[in-house]
Design a protein around this motif. Sequence first.
Motif, PDB file in Angstrom:
ATOM      1  N   THR A  96     124.562  93.701  53.123  1.00  0.00           N
ATOM      2  CA  THR A  96     125.453  93.874  54.267  1.00  0.00           C
ATOM      3  C   THR A  96     125.247  95.211  54.961  1.00  0.00           C
ATOM      4  O   THR A  96     125.492  95.334  56.154  1.00  0.00           O
ATOM      5  CB  THR A  96     126.925  93.736  53.836  1.00  0.00           C
ATOM      6  N   GLU A  97     124.819  96.226  54.231  1.00  0.00           N
ATOM      7  CA  GLU A  97     124.516  97.538  54.808  1.00  0.00           C
ATOM      8  C   GLU A  97     123.339  98.116  54.042  1.00  0.00           C
ATOM      9  O   GLU A  97     123.225  97.902  52.842  1.00  0.00           O
ATOM     10  CB  GLU A  97     125.696  98.502  54.666  1.00  0.00           C
ATOM     11  N   ALA A  98     122.482  98.862  54.744  1.00  0.00           N
ATOM     12  CA  ALA A  98     121.352  99.499  54.070  1.00  0.00           C
ATOM     13  C   ALA A  98     121.039 100.835  54.736  1.00  0.00           C
ATOM     14  O   ALA A  98     121.215 100.995  55.950  1.00  0.00           O
ATOM     15  CB  ALA A  98     120.132  98.603  54.112  1.00  0.00           C
ATOM     16  N   ARG A  99     120.575 101.761  53.923  1.00  0.00           N
ATOM     17  CA  ARG A  99     120.194 103.096  54.402  1.00  0.00           C
ATOM     18  C   ARG A  99     119.035 103.587  53.532  1.00  0.00           C
ATOM     19  O   ARG A  99     119.092 103.471  52.312  1.00  0.00           O
ATOM     20  CB  ARG A  99     121.374 104.042  54.298  1.00  0.00           C
ATOM     21  N   VAL A 100     118.011 104.122  54.160  1.00  0.00           N
ATOM     22  CA  VAL A 100     116.866 104.685  53.452  1.00  0.00           C
ATOM     23  C   VAL A 100     116.728 106.141  53.881  1.00  0.00           C
ATOM     24  O   VAL A 100     116.743 106.447  55.072  1.00  0.00           O
ATOM     25  CB  VAL A 100     115.567 103.904  53.773  1.00  0.00           C
ATOM     26  N   THR A 101     116.619 107.034  52.898  1.00  0.00           N
ATOM     27  CA  THR A 101     116.486 108.465  53.164  1.00  0.00           C
ATOM     28  C   THR A 101     115.293 108.999  52.382  1.00  0.00           C
ATOM     29  O   THR A 101     115.077 108.606  51.239  1.00  0.00           O
ATOM     30  CB  THR A 101     117.753 109.224  52.708  1.00  0.00           C
ATOM     31  N   ASP A 117     115.255  97.036  57.355  1.00  0.00           N
ATOM     32  CA  ASP A 117     115.258  95.614  57.015  1.00  0.00           C
ATOM     33  C   ASP A 117     115.074  95.539  55.507  1.00  0.00           C
ATOM     34  O   ASP A 117     114.013  95.890  54.992  1.00  0.00           O
ATOM     35  CB  ASP A 117     114.122  94.887  57.736  1.00  0.00           C
ATOM     36  N   LEU A 118     116.127  95.155  54.782  1.00  0.00           N
ATOM     37  CA  LEU A 118     116.090  95.099  53.327  1.00  0.00           C
ATOM     38  C   LEU A 118     116.536  93.719  52.882  1.00  0.00           C
ATOM     39  O   LEU A 118     117.565  93.224  53.335  1.00  0.00           O
ATOM     40  CB  LEU A 118     117.008  96.169  52.739  1.00  0.00           C
ATOM     41  N   SER A 119     115.752  93.094  52.023  1.00  0.00           N
ATOM     42  CA  SER A 119     116.137  91.791  51.484  1.00  0.00           C
ATOM     43  C   SER A 119     115.989  91.805  49.973  1.00  0.00           C
ATOM     44  O   SER A 119     115.126  92.493  49.427  1.00  0.00           O
ATOM     45  CB  SER A 119     115.304  90.670  52.105  1.00  0.00           C
TER      46      SER A 119
END
Length: 178
Positions: A96-101, A117-119
Amino acid sequence: MNRALLLVLTAPLVATAPVLAQDGAGVGTVTGTLDLDDARWVVAGGRDAPSSSWSESDGTWEIRLVATPEAGGPSDPGTLTIDFTAEAGATEATVTEARVTMEGKSSDYVAEGKNVDLSLTAIEAGGSDVAVSGSFQATMTPGGATGLVIETQAGRMVDGNFQATIPAAADRSGDEAG
């Protein structure tokens, strides 16, 4: 068919959890590319700091994968953090939410919203651990961007696959792993 595939994909992750937690070598991997160059990170967990973890809140799983560059590998020197939420207990969980750092030399690179885009391939809780696998693609910019990033000249592209068996967050009602 989908449940059989989920079991086939998840079983190896759950089976390796005790071994990974005991030897301190990490709890999983992230493999892919960073700006089109091969990259590999080791997912930290348990006694490692910073550490990957998960927690459950209001029917969702909040998952954090903290991955450090593999020793001697071609990865950039920055730690990669993948944060996401998914429906708790779902057989085919949707992110439902994704963040990449990713830590940078002068500032952190961040991707969120439409820039990630994460699945998930599989996700399953077992005891106080969660086994998770999936893939992602992110267009990161210094400090992050509020809208869709089309040009990546000022940013970085990262994509890959991840798999990990991670412990519960330390503040989760005393149910922590390791």
